[in-house]
Design a protein around this motif. Structure first.
Motif, PDB file in Angstrom:
ATOM      1  N   ALA A  41       0.834  -1.209   0.000  1.00  8.81           N
ATOM      2  CA  ALA A  41       0.000   0.000   0.000  1.00  8.81           C
ATOM      3  C   ALA A  41       0.870   1.261   0.000  1.00  8.81           C
ATOM      4  CB  ALA A  41      -0.925  -0.010   1.206  1.00  8.81           C
ATOM      5  N   ASN A  42       1.952   1.245   0.779  1.00 10.01           N
ATOM      6  CA  ASN A  42       2.852   2.398   0.826  1.00 10.01           C
ATOM      7  C   ASN A  42       3.551   2.624  -0.509  1.00 10.01           C
ATOM      8  OD1 ASN A  42       2.224   2.952   3.495  1.00 10.01           O
ATOM      9  ND2 ASN A  42       3.968   1.800   4.329  1.00 10.01           N
ATOM     10  N   LEU A  43       4.003   1.546  -1.144  1.00 10.79           N
ATOM     11  CA  LEU A  43       4.658   1.668  -2.448  1.00 10.79           C
ATOM     12  C   LEU A  43       3.681   2.178  -3.503  1.00 10.79           C
ATOM     13  CD1 LEU A  43       6.845  -1.591  -2.530  1.00 10.79           C
ATOM     14  CD2 LEU A  43       7.668   0.759  -2.341  1.00 10.79           C
ATOM     15  N   THR A  44       2.442   1.698  -3.452  1.00 14.59           N
ATOM     16  CA  THR A  44       1.435   2.137  -4.416  1.00 14.59           C
ATOM     17  C   THR A  44       1.145   3.625  -4.257  1.00 14.59           C
ATOM     18  OG1 THR A  44       0.427  -0.066  -4.439  1.00 14.59           O
ATOM     19  CG2 THR A  44      -0.910   1.751  -5.269  1.00 14.59           C
ATOM     20  N   GLN A  45       0.971   4.066  -3.010  1.00 16.89           N
ATOM     21  CA  GLN A  45       0.719   5.500  -2.768  1.00 16.89           C
ATOM     22  C   GLN A  45       1.919   6.329  -3.215  1.00 16.89           C
ATOM     23  OE1 GLN A  45      -2.201   7.041  -1.726  1.00 16.89           O
ATOM     24  NE2 GLN A  45      -1.007   8.810  -2.439  1.00 16.89           N
ATOM     25  N   PRO A  82      10.974   2.663   3.856  1.00 15.04           N
ATOM     26  CA  PRO A  82      10.350   3.605   4.810  1.00 15.04           C
ATOM     27  C   PRO A  82       8.846   3.363   4.947  1.00 15.04           C
ATOM     28  CG  PRO A  82      11.848   4.754   3.318  1.00 15.04           C
ATOM     29  CD  PRO A  82      11.740   3.360   2.803  1.00 15.04           C
ATOM     30  N   ASP A  83       8.338   3.652   6.119  1.00 13.39           N
ATOM     31  CA  ASP A  83       6.900   3.487   6.374  1.00 13.39           C
ATOM     32  C   ASP A  83       6.082   4.644   5.808  1.00 13.39           C
ATOM     33  OD1 ASP A  83       7.315   1.118   7.778  1.00 13.39           O
ATOM     34  OD2 ASP A  83       7.666   2.181   9.667  1.00 13.39           O
ATOM     35  N   ASN A  84       6.752   5.726   5.447  1.00 20.29           N
ATOM     36  CA  ASN A  84       6.081   6.933   4.975  1.00 20.29           C
ATOM     37  C   ASN A  84       6.093   6.989   3.444  1.00 20.29           C
ATOM     38  OD1 ASN A  84       5.279   9.514   4.305  1.00 20.29           O
ATOM     39  ND2 ASN A  84       6.432  10.506   5.946  1.00 20.29           N
ATOM     40  N   PRO A  85       4.927   6.889   2.776  1.00 22.87           N
ATOM     41  CA  PRO A  85       4.893   6.947   1.312  1.00 22.87           C
ATOM     42  C   PRO A  85       5.514   8.221   0.751  1.00 22.87           C
ATOM     43  CG  PRO A  85       2.770   6.222   2.157  1.00 22.87           C
ATOM     44  CD  PRO A  85       3.572   6.657   3.338  1.00 22.87           C
ATOM     45  N   HIS A  86       5.362   9.335   1.464  1.00 26.88           N
ATOM     46  CA  HIS A  86       5.942  10.600   0.994  1.00 26.88           C
ATOM     47  C   HIS A  86       7.465  10.502   0.920  1.00 26.88           C
ATOM     48  CE1 HIS A  86       6.402  14.885   0.350  1.00 26.88           C
ATOM     49  NE2 HIS A  86       7.266  14.928   1.364  1.00 26.88           N
ATOM     50  N   GLN A  87       8.059   9.867   1.925  1.00 28.35           N
ATOM     51  CA  GLN A  87       9.525   9.698   1.916  1.00 28.35           C
ATOM     52  C   GLN A  87       9.962   8.824   0.748  1.00 28.35           C
ATOM     53  OE1 GLN A  87      11.101   8.253   5.649  1.00 28.35           O
ATOM     54  NE2 GLN A  87      13.158   7.934   4.827  1.00 28.35           N
ATOM     55  N   ILE A  88       9.190   7.782   0.466  1.00 28.22           N
ATOM     56  CA  ILE A  88       9.508   6.900  -0.660  1.00 28.22           C
ATOM     57  C   ILE A  88       9.440   7.681  -1.971  1.00 28.22           C
ATOM     58  CG2 ILE A  88       8.796   4.847  -1.955  1.00 28.22           C
ATOM     59  CD1 ILE A  88       7.550   3.770   0.659  1.00 28.22           C
TER      60      ILE A  88
END
Length: 352
Positions: free
Chosen positions: A196-200, A304-310
């Motif tokens: 989900a994080n990678l998709t976002q 990272p747990d934060n999609p924005h950081q990714i």
């Protein structure tokens, strides 16, 4: 020198783009004196695609007949001897090679990526089988270290897919530019939360860069469902690229600006086609490739747990990252052709 009947044994005809690329590379590197016979999970497809005879890799009757009629068997590339995904698979390959050795065939272990090996039985079987080979070449330092520990002579060179030819992909240049290729595969560490994080992050990345996202499954059984889950969520242009020809799969990366990839051969193909890369590692072979090529990326467990950081990390790589230089690529292509030298030297004379 007369014709040499050679069996090619690997994870062929089973829908994995990386292993198909290894087969294409092997066929490209064989001497003209060789008459190859491929052991395949889909003999008709293999025969039609490469123009060589193929038989069912699981048919004992056909295997024995082929061994009786051949002089050499080539254990053809990739992570065949590892017991993480299957304890049975390495025993199949090692058992077939040992049978060939007993029957008097010359055996060549070519472009191997050995391990990870977690079980003592698999390790012992692998050691015995490699020790009985006429020639051994490996594609990474980890495999070389294992063979050194076992006292087995070997040649080390980069993966042969570096030297595989590429073909253009029909319709690619009609898709909106710039393009970014994405390859994700199923894995226990790719949890629903990480997915989900990678998709976002991909959604945010596409909004920021206005790129066309190409989702590239290398093995449909493991990659396609992920691509089909991601695509409807993307806000901009996208396409799922289902390519079966490994040379087209490599050629695809000539038409993209950047690749975000989990698969080992996805990263090699992208790097070889002067594409910027970002790696997501699920396996030591990918982590080692990241080190060797100095690729940016994360281990799956460290995403990272934060999609924005990714997404910000990807945007930075897209904007300011660099691909390998032409000289760096040519060096690896030249080095990969050492696997061809190993084949030619071992096959001189053809007999055992």
């Amino acid at each position: 020198m007369g014709q040499i009947r050679v069996i090619l044994c690997g994870y062929y005809g089973l829908g994995n783009g990386g292993d198909e690329a290894l087969l294409a590379s092997l066929l490209q590197m064989l001497p003209t004196s060789v008459m190859p016979l491929v052991l395949s999970g889909n003999p008709k497809q293999t025969s039609d695609r490469y123009g060589v005879p193929a038989i069912n890799r699981k048919s004992p009757r056909e295997l024995i007949k082929a061994l009786q009629q051949s002089q050499v068997i080539i254990w053809g590339g990739g992570s065949l001897i590892q017991d993480v995904t299957s304890a049975i698979s390495p025993l199949y390959y090692a058992g077939l090679m040992k049978l060939a050795q007993i029957m008097g065939l010359k055996t060549i272990a070519w472009a191997q990526g050995i391990g990870p090996l977690k079980r003592s039985l698999t390790t012992w079987v692998a050691q015995q089988t490699f020790a009985g080979c006429t020639a051994v070449s490996v594609r990474d330092r980890g495999s070389a270290a294992l063979l050194s520990e076992w006292g087995v002579p070997f040649t080390l060179a980069p993966d042969p897919v570096w030297a595989m030819g590429s073909k253009p992909v029909s319709g690619l240049w009609e898709l909106p530019a710039p393009r970014v290729a994405v390859n994700l595969r199923s894995h226990p560490l790719l949890t629903p939360t990480r997915m989900a994080n990678l998709t976002q992050a991909l959604i945010d990345f596409q909004k920021a860069t206005q790129t066309c996202i190409l989702l590239v499954p290398f093995q449909e059984a493991q990659d396609l469902a992920i691509a089909q889950t991601i695509q409807p969520q993307l806000p901009g242009p996208s396409q799922i690229m289902r390519l079966e020809d490994p040379q087209q799969l490599k050629g695809l990366f000539r038409g993209v600006e950047m690749a975000i990839a989990m698969r080992f051969h996805g990263l090699i193909m992208a790097a070889a086609e002067e594409c910027r890369c970002f790696a997501l590692s699920y396996d030591p072979k990918v982590s080692q490739l990241m080190q060797d090529l100095e690729l940016p990326g994360w281990e799956l467990s460290s995403i990272p747990d934060n999609p924005h950081q990714i997404s910000q990390t990807w945007i930075e790589q897209y904007a300011n990252g660099s691909s390998l230089s032409a000289d760096q690529i040519q060096f690896r292509v030249d080095q990969a052709l050492i696997h061809q030298e190993v084949l030619h030297k071992a096959l001189e004379g053809g007999g055992s």
